[in-house]
Design a protein around this motif. Structure first.
Motif, short mmCIF file in Angstrom:
data_model
loop_
_atom_site.label_atom_id
_atom_site.label_comp_id
_atom_site.label_asym_id
_atom_site.label_seq_id
_atom_site.Cartn_x
_atom_site.Cartn_y
_atom_site.Cartn_z
N VAL A 96 0.84 -1.21 0.00
CA VAL A 96 0.00 0.00 0.00
C VAL A 96 0.87 1.25 0.00
O VAL A 96 0.60 2.22 -0.73
CB VAL A 96 -0.95 -0.02 1.22
CG1 VAL A 96 -1.65 1.33 1.36
CG2 VAL A 96 -1.97 -1.13 1.08
N ILE A 97 1.93 1.25 0.81
CA ILE A 97 2.82 2.42 0.86
C ILE A 97 3.48 2.65 -0.49
O ILE A 97 3.55 3.78 -0.98
CB ILE A 97 3.87 2.23 1.97
CG1 ILE A 97 3.20 2.23 3.35
CG2 ILE A 97 4.93 3.31 1.90
CD1 ILE A 97 4.15 1.90 4.48
N VAL A 98 3.97 1.58 -1.10
CA VAL A 98 4.64 1.71 -2.40
C VAL A 98 3.65 2.17 -3.47
O VAL A 98 3.96 3.07 -4.28
CB VAL A 98 5.30 0.38 -2.79
CG1 VAL A 98 5.78 0.42 -4.24
CG2 VAL A 98 6.46 0.07 -1.86
N THR A 99 2.45 1.59 -3.51
CA THR A 99 1.48 1.94 -4.54
C THR A 99 1.00 3.38 -4.40
O THR A 99 0.98 4.15 -5.38
CB THR A 99 0.28 0.98 -4.48
OG1 THR A 99 0.75 -0.37 -4.64
CG2 THR A 99 -0.71 1.28 -5.59
N THR A 275 -5.08 -10.58 -4.29
CA THR A 275 -5.92 -10.05 -5.36
C THR A 275 -7.05 -9.18 -4.85
O THR A 275 -7.51 -8.28 -5.57
CB THR A 275 -6.50 -11.20 -6.20
OG1 THR A 275 -5.45 -12.10 -6.57
CG2 THR A 275 -7.18 -10.71 -7.46
N LEU A 276 -7.52 -9.41 -3.63
CA LEU A 276 -8.68 -8.70 -3.13
C LEU A 276 -8.54 -7.17 -3.14
O LEU A 276 -9.48 -6.47 -3.54
CB LEU A 276 -9.00 -9.18 -1.70
CG LEU A 276 -9.75 -10.51 -1.60
CD1 LEU A 276 -9.99 -10.88 -0.14
CD2 LEU A 276 -11.08 -10.42 -2.34
N PRO A 277 -7.41 -6.58 -2.72
CA PRO A 277 -7.33 -5.11 -2.72
C PRO A 277 -7.49 -4.50 -4.10
O PRO A 277 -8.21 -3.51 -4.27
CB PRO A 277 -5.93 -4.84 -2.14
CG PRO A 277 -5.61 -6.05 -1.33
CD PRO A 277 -6.22 -7.18 -2.08
N ILE A 283 -13.75 -2.34 -8.38
CA ILE A 283 -15.19 -2.25 -8.15
C ILE A 283 -15.59 -0.83 -7.79
O ILE A 283 -16.60 -0.30 -8.26
CB ILE A 283 -15.62 -3.24 -7.05
CG1 ILE A 283 -15.43 -4.69 -7.54
CG2 ILE A 283 -17.06 -3.02 -6.64
CD1 ILE A 283 -15.69 -5.73 -6.49
N LEU A 284 -14.79 -0.16 -6.96
CA LEU A 284 -15.12 1.20 -6.55
C LEU A 284 -15.00 2.19 -7.72
O LEU A 284 -15.80 3.13 -7.81
CB LEU A 284 -14.19 1.64 -5.40
CG LEU A 284 -14.36 0.87 -4.08
CD1 LEU A 284 -13.35 1.36 -3.05
CD2 LEU A 284 -15.78 1.03 -3.54
N GLY A 285 -14.03 1.99 -8.61
CA GLY A 285 -13.84 2.93 -9.71
C GLY A 285 -14.28 2.40 -11.05
O GLY A 285 -13.84 2.93 -12.08
N ARG A 286 -15.15 1.39 -11.05
CA ARG A 286 -15.52 0.74 -12.31
C ARG A 286 -16.23 1.70 -13.26
O ARG A 286 -15.94 1.74 -14.45
CB ARG A 286 -16.42 -0.46 -12.02
CG ARG A 286 -16.90 -1.20 -13.25
CD ARG A 286 -17.67 -2.43 -12.83
NE ARG A 286 -18.79 -2.07 -11.99
CZ ARG A 286 -20.02 -1.76 -12.45
NH1 ARG A 286 -20.24 -1.75 -13.75
NH2 ARG A 286 -20.99 -1.46 -11.62
N ARG A 287 -17.16 2.49 -12.75
CA ARG A 287 -17.92 3.38 -13.63
C ARG A 287 -17.02 4.43 -14.26
O ARG A 287 -17.09 4.68 -15.46
CB ARG A 287 -19.05 4.03 -12.84
CG ARG A 287 -19.92 4.96 -13.66
CD ARG A 287 -21.11 5.46 -12.87
NE ARG A 287 -21.94 4.34 -12.41
CZ ARG A 287 -23.02 4.50 -11.63
NH1 ARG A 287 -23.37 5.71 -11.24
NH2 ARG A 287 -23.73 3.45 -11.27
N GLN A 288 -16.18 5.06 -13.45
CA GLN A 288 -15.27 6.06 -13.99
C GLN A 288 -14.25 5.43 -14.93
O GLN A 288 -13.84 6.03 -15.93
CB GLN A 288 -14.54 6.77 -12.84
CG GLN A 288 -15.45 7.59 -11.93
CD GLN A 288 -16.01 8.82 -12.61
OE1 GLN A 288 -15.43 9.32 -13.56
NE2 GLN A 288 -17.14 9.30 -12.15
#
Length: 299
Positions: A96-99, A275-277, A283-288
């Protein structure tokens, strides 16, 4: 009674339109073939995912004794508990920190650079040169410069740190992001920019109050794509880190697989957790994301 719209003589019957030979049949046949091919491809894609998920809930003994595609008779969470007890949380935090540390600054810098290139490249030779420099960055693969990157990281004394992964990831994320974002900024009508300037807005205000809202789908698309790339990065953590405390999830997954090769359910549980994250981010940004990917085809 014959109306004015009917030009046929009295008593004449309308000639039936002959059916097009084979048109409906061919259309139906092609649709059937496309539908069958689509369902077959869906099965090909979903079958490995189904196998990974159900196997991660199996006991190791049941995996070797039952059909691999059969659902678990006694589902268990011991595999996930085993993975979490092997410092999975530490590796997750490192990833998470690297990404975030690489993608956030890369998208921000790329957005401002794309705006400057589009708005000023027509009058500035320097900005045209900067745009060409970014385009040249797309032609340089990471594998070709990994040794110079390794020597530079050692020279600046950042070896075996998360910053050693963040800096090259940030640099390689900028060229493609600038290319995508500049195309979206270029599609914004010039009349809107001129209207903002007539209202007294500065370039900085125009950047955030006009260009940013209109290019939000592109920003989400670039963020998700670069986040996926950095999250799955393997060669940089492998070359630029050494201690287990600095591992990211792909490198930790590779090490975990080599250490527990026989325990297939535990290895697949680690794959699911890795894979889950990124699946949640999609899923959260699928529409955009879909808006950004299809915007160029609607013009």
């Amino acid at each position: 009674m014959t109306t004015t719209l009917d030009k046929r003589p009295p008593g004449a019957h309308a000639r039936p339109t002959p059916p097009s030979k084979g048109r409906g049949f061919n259309l139906l046949r092609y649709n059937l073939l496309g539908g069958v091919a689509g369902w077959l491809w869906l099965v090909v894609v979903l079958l490995p995912i189904y196998w990974i998920v159900i196997t991660s809930f199996k006991v190791q003994a049941d995996y070797y004794a039952t059909n691999p595609l059969a659902p678990p008779t006694n589902p268990t969470l011991d595999n996930y508990r085993f993975v979490l007890e092997n410092d999975f949380v530490r590796y997750f935090i490192n990833s998470v920190i690297v990404t975030v540390g690489a993608v956030g600054p890369a998208v921000l810098v790329s957005f401002m650079a794309a705006y400057a290139i589009v708005r000023g490249s027509a009058a500035s030779r320097f900005l045209r040169g900067v745009n060409g420099l970014f385009l040249m960055g797309l032609a340089i693969p990471l594998q070709a410069v990994i040794i110079p990157i390794y020597l530079i990281i050692i020279k600046i004394q950042m070896y075996d740190t998360l910053g050693a992964i963040i800096l090259p990831s940030l640099a390689f994320a900028i060229p493609l992001s600038v290319l995508v974002l500049s195309n979206f900024v270029r599609d914004v009508p010039k009349e809107l920019f001129e209207s903002m300037r007539m209202d007294g807005a500065t370039e900085w205000g125009t950047l955030w109050r006009l260009a940013f809202p209109l290019t939000r789908p592109a920003l989400v698309t670039v963020t998700i794509y670069q986040g996926l790339t950095v999250w799955n990065g393997f060669i940089l953590p492998l070359i630029l880190t050494q201690s287990p405390e600095q591992r990211t999830l792909p490198l930790a997954l590779w090490s975990f697989q080599g250490q527990y090769t026989i325990n297939i359910p535990a290895v697949l549980a680690s794959v699911v957790l890795t894979t889950l994250p990124i699946l949640t981010l999609y899923i959260l940004g699928r529409r955009q994301l879909l808006s950004g990917l299809t915007a160029g085809f609607s013009k």
